[in-house]
Design an enzyme around this catalytic site. Structure first.
Site, PDB file in Angstrom:
ATOM      1  N   GLY A  12       0.835  -1.205   0.000  1.00  0.00           N
ATOM      2  CA  GLY A  12       0.000   0.000   0.000  1.00  0.00           C
ATOM      3  C   GLY A  12       0.868   1.252   0.000  1.00  0.00           C
ATOM      4  O   GLY A  12       1.876   1.305   0.691  1.00  0.00           O
ATOM      5  N   ARG A  73       1.282  -5.283  -5.313  1.00  0.00           N
ATOM      6  CA  ARG A  73       1.602  -6.484  -4.532  1.00  0.00           C
ATOM      7  C   ARG A  73       1.738  -7.602  -5.558  1.00  0.00           C
ATOM      8  O   ARG A  73       0.828  -7.806  -6.356  1.00  0.00           O
ATOM      9  CB  ARG A  73       0.485  -6.796  -3.525  1.00  0.00           C
ATOM     10  CG  ARG A  73       0.265  -5.665  -2.518  1.00  0.00           C
ATOM     11  CD  ARG A  73      -0.799  -6.013  -1.491  1.00  0.00           C
ATOM     12  NE  ARG A  73      -0.848  -5.002  -0.437  1.00  0.00           N
ATOM     13  CZ  ARG A  73      -1.790  -4.050  -0.350  1.00  0.00           C
ATOM     14  NH1 ARG A  73      -2.764  -3.999  -1.245  1.00  0.00           N
ATOM     15  NH2 ARG A  73      -1.767  -3.178   0.616  1.00  0.00           N
ATOM     16  N   ASP A 104       5.725  -5.170   5.992  1.00  0.00           N
ATOM     17  CA  ASP A 104       6.280  -6.493   6.290  1.00  0.00           C
ATOM     18  C   ASP A 104       6.293  -7.431   5.079  1.00  0.00           C
ATOM     19  O   ASP A 104       7.244  -8.176   4.870  1.00  0.00           O
ATOM     20  CB  ASP A 104       5.489  -7.148   7.429  1.00  0.00           C
ATOM     21  CG  ASP A 104       5.905  -6.611   8.792  1.00  0.00           C
ATOM     22  OD1 ASP A 104       6.970  -5.964   8.875  1.00  0.00           O
ATOM     23  OD2 ASP A 104       5.155  -6.823   9.764  1.00  0.00           O
ATOM     24  N   THR A 126       4.331   2.629   5.505  1.00  0.00           N
ATOM     25  CA  THR A 126       2.916   2.251   5.602  1.00  0.00           C
ATOM     26  C   THR A 126       2.241   3.206   6.577  1.00  0.00           C
ATOM     27  O   THR A 126       2.833   3.570   7.596  1.00  0.00           O
ATOM     28  CB  THR A 126       2.714   0.800   6.085  1.00  0.00           C
ATOM     29  OG1 THR A 126       1.355   0.661   6.542  1.00  0.00           O
ATOM     30  CG2 THR A 126       3.617   0.411   7.235  1.00  0.00           C
ATOM     31  N   ASP A 128      -0.047   2.520   8.554  1.00  0.00           N
ATOM     32  CA  ASP A 128      -0.574   1.810   9.732  1.00  0.00           C
ATOM     33  C   ASP A 128       0.333   1.840  10.965  1.00  0.00           C
ATOM     34  O   ASP A 128      -0.116   1.525  12.064  1.00  0.00           O
ATOM     35  CB  ASP A 128      -0.829   0.330   9.394  1.00  0.00           C
ATOM     36  CG  ASP A 128      -1.982   0.148   8.429  1.00  0.00           C
ATOM     37  OD1 ASP A 128      -2.668   1.129   8.143  1.00  0.00           O
ATOM     38  OD2 ASP A 128      -2.174  -0.991   7.972  1.00  0.00           O
ATOM     39  N   ASP A 130       2.448  -0.319  11.744  1.00  0.00           N
ATOM     40  CA  ASP A 130       2.319  -1.666  12.315  1.00  0.00           C
ATOM     41  C   ASP A 130       3.572  -2.521  12.092  1.00  0.00           C
ATOM     42  O   ASP A 130       3.492  -3.743  12.075  1.00  0.00           O
ATOM     43  CB  ASP A 130       1.080  -2.365  11.723  1.00  0.00           C
ATOM     44  CG  ASP A 130       1.175  -2.534  10.216  1.00  0.00           C
ATOM     45  OD1 ASP A 130       2.057  -1.914   9.591  1.00  0.00           O
ATOM     46  OD2 ASP A 130       0.359  -3.283   9.656  1.00  0.00           O
ATOM     47  N   ARG A 172      -5.439  -2.468   9.161  1.00  0.00           N
ATOM     48  CA  ARG A 172      -5.955  -3.810   8.893  1.00  0.00           C
ATOM     49  C   ARG A 172      -5.936  -4.677  10.143  1.00  0.00           C
ATOM     50  O   ARG A 172      -6.922  -5.274  10.504  1.00  0.00           O
ATOM     51  CB  ARG A 172      -5.087  -4.452   7.809  1.00  0.00           C
ATOM     52  CG  ARG A 172      -5.786  -5.486   6.993  1.00  0.00           C
ATOM     53  CD  ARG A 172      -4.823  -6.304   6.165  1.00  0.00           C
ATOM     54  NE  ARG A 172      -3.778  -5.523   5.510  1.00  0.00           N
ATOM     55  CZ  ARG A 172      -3.734  -5.261   4.213  1.00  0.00           C
ATOM     56  NH1 ARG A 172      -4.686  -5.687   3.427  1.00  0.00           N
ATOM     57  NH2 ARG A 172      -2.740  -4.585   3.702  1.00  0.00           N
TER      58      ARG A 172
HETATM   59  O1  F6P Z   1      -1.474  -1.338   4.977  1.00  0.00           O
HETATM   60  C1  F6P Z   1      -1.995  -0.113   4.679  1.00  0.00           C
HETATM   61  C2  F6P Z   1      -3.454  -0.198   4.368  1.00  0.00           C
HETATM   62  O2  F6P Z   1      -3.873   1.100   4.074  1.00  0.00           O
HETATM   63  C3  F6P Z   1      -4.318  -0.838   5.453  1.00  0.00           C
HETATM   64  O3  F6P Z   1      -4.617   0.019   6.498  1.00  0.00           O
HETATM   65  C4  F6P Z   1      -5.490  -1.271   4.653  1.00  0.00           C
HETATM   66  O4  F6P Z   1      -6.157  -2.347   5.261  1.00  0.00           O
HETATM   67  C5  F6P Z   1      -4.898  -1.715   3.372  1.00  0.00           C
HETATM   68  O5  F6P Z   1      -3.691  -0.998   3.227  1.00  0.00           O
HETATM   69  C6  F6P Z   1      -5.787  -1.493   2.180  1.00  0.00           C
HETATM   70  O6  F6P Z   1      -5.158  -2.009   1.071  1.00  0.00           O
HETATM   71  P1  F6P Z   1      -5.735  -1.841  -0.416  1.00  0.00           P
HETATM   72  O7  F6P Z   1      -5.333  -0.492  -0.882  1.00  0.00           O
HETATM   73  O8  F6P Z   1      -5.094  -2.923  -1.161  1.00  0.00           O
HETATM   74  O9  F6P Z   1      -7.210  -1.946  -0.335  1.00  0.00           O
END
Ligand code: F6P
Length: 320
Positions: A12, A73, A104, A126, A128, A130, A172
């Site tokens: 992300g 990804r 990660d 990120t 998050d 996290d 997440r």
């Molecule tokens: O990891 C960052 C994040 O923004 C999370 O908070 C969220 O769950 C996820 O990415 C969303 O990913 P995507 O953009 O693939 O929907």
């Protein structure tokens, strides 16, 4: 010394990734290295989507959200065949080192490539926050400031209608954004995946607060808890206070990075190049007690991030 490196952003996106790319490119060029930008994360290696970078390639990007290198990804890269294909592309371009900006999942890929002889350094990018080995991840501050701005706006309309606003924020599996923005916005309650919660308790607090004359409420729900629509309906049924759910979603991932994200990204990007300059790979860069440090990737991935229960307690105590 390493002569040629690549840089990619993966997973992300996060505000400040561009600032990190800029720092890596400019630092490496200053040290006499050749630098390539890999597009769409590891897909750039698998699909040979790679461009040489010079000083001007990264001009004007420090203030821009998103990532100029694009991100993705890659399922293929998670296979042994994919890693071998990526390694072959590294050899084709003479890439001896790689800076991987992501979370990660991206670091697992960096560890695989490191095992095949490419010196990889991960930078935590990120929103998050996290990633266990670091107290700060690039993008976190900007995302939280966006949430605060949005929740302040929701508070205005909530106040006018004597309502409860249930706001779902990203994270997440992590409640760091939820907790900190909850404190900053004076949320009545914060629900996070790290700790158990009871909607009866939330409803009870709202009803007690109502007796003080306060008629509007903010409840922040981390994405890892989810069901914000259902939570709003349940709280409305339990309290008789009209409730609305708002999922802030991807707006939290965009926008011009804050000063903090720009500075940390610049420091971490520079640090990553210093590691590569010293032929050090298979590392993740992090921040500990405000200082930039680095860890072995596997060690970093095995670490557990503590949740700030003290701040959670403060939040619950000082909010009504
Ligand atoms: O990891 C960052 C994040 O923004 C999370 O908070 C969220 O769950 C996820 O990415 C969303 O990913 P995507 O953009 O693939 O929907």
């Amino acid at each position: 010394m390493i002569k040629t490196i690549g840089v990619l952003t993966s997973g992300g996106d996060a505000p400040g990734m561009n600032a990190a790319v800029r720092a890596v490119v400019r630092a490496a060029l200053k040290k006499g290295m050749t630098v390539y930008g890999l597009k769409r994360g590891y897909c750039g290696l698998l699909e040979d989507d790679i461009e040489p970078m010079d000083e001007m390639s990264v001009a004007g990007i420090i203030s821009r959200g998103g990532t100029m290198l694009y991100t993705a990804r890659s399922a293929e890269f998670r296979t042994e065949q994919g890693v071998l294909k990526a390694k072959a592309t590294c050899e084709k371009y003479g890439l001896e080192g790689l800076v991987v900006i992501g979370g990660d999942g991206s670091f697992r890929g960096a560890a695989d490539l490191s095992a095949h002889g490419i010196l990889c350094v991960g930078l935590p990018g990120t929103i998050d926050n996290d990633i266990a080995c670091t107290e700060y991840t690039i993008g976190y501050d900007t995302a939280m400031n966006t949430v605060v701005e949005m929740v302040d706006k929701l508070r205005d309309t909530c106040h006018s209608h004597d309502r409860c606003s249930v706001v779902e924020v990203m994270g997440r599996n992590a409640g760091h954004i939820a907790l900190n923005t909850g404190v900053a916005c004076g949320a009545t309650f914060v629900l996070v995946p790290e700790l158990p919660y009871d909607l009866d308790e939330v409803a009870k607090k709202m009803l007690e607060t109502k007796k003080t004359g306060k008629q509007n409420f903010i409840v922040i729900v981390a994405e890892g808890i989810g069901h914000s629509e259902l939570i709003a309906k349940t709280l409305e049924a339990k309290t008789g206070i009209e409730a609305r759910a708002t999922i802030l979603g991807h707006v939290q991932r965009g926008g011009s990075p804050t000063l903090r994200d720009r500075v940390v990204a610049s420091e971490m990007g520079y640090y990553a190049v210093e590691l590569l300059e010293n032929d050090i790979g298979n590392r993740v860069v992090g921040m500990q007690q405000g200082k930039i440090v680095d860890f072995d990737i596997q060690e970093a991935l095995s670490m557990k991030k503590p949740f700030d229960e003290k701040l959670y307690q403060i939040s619950n105590t000082i909010s009504i």
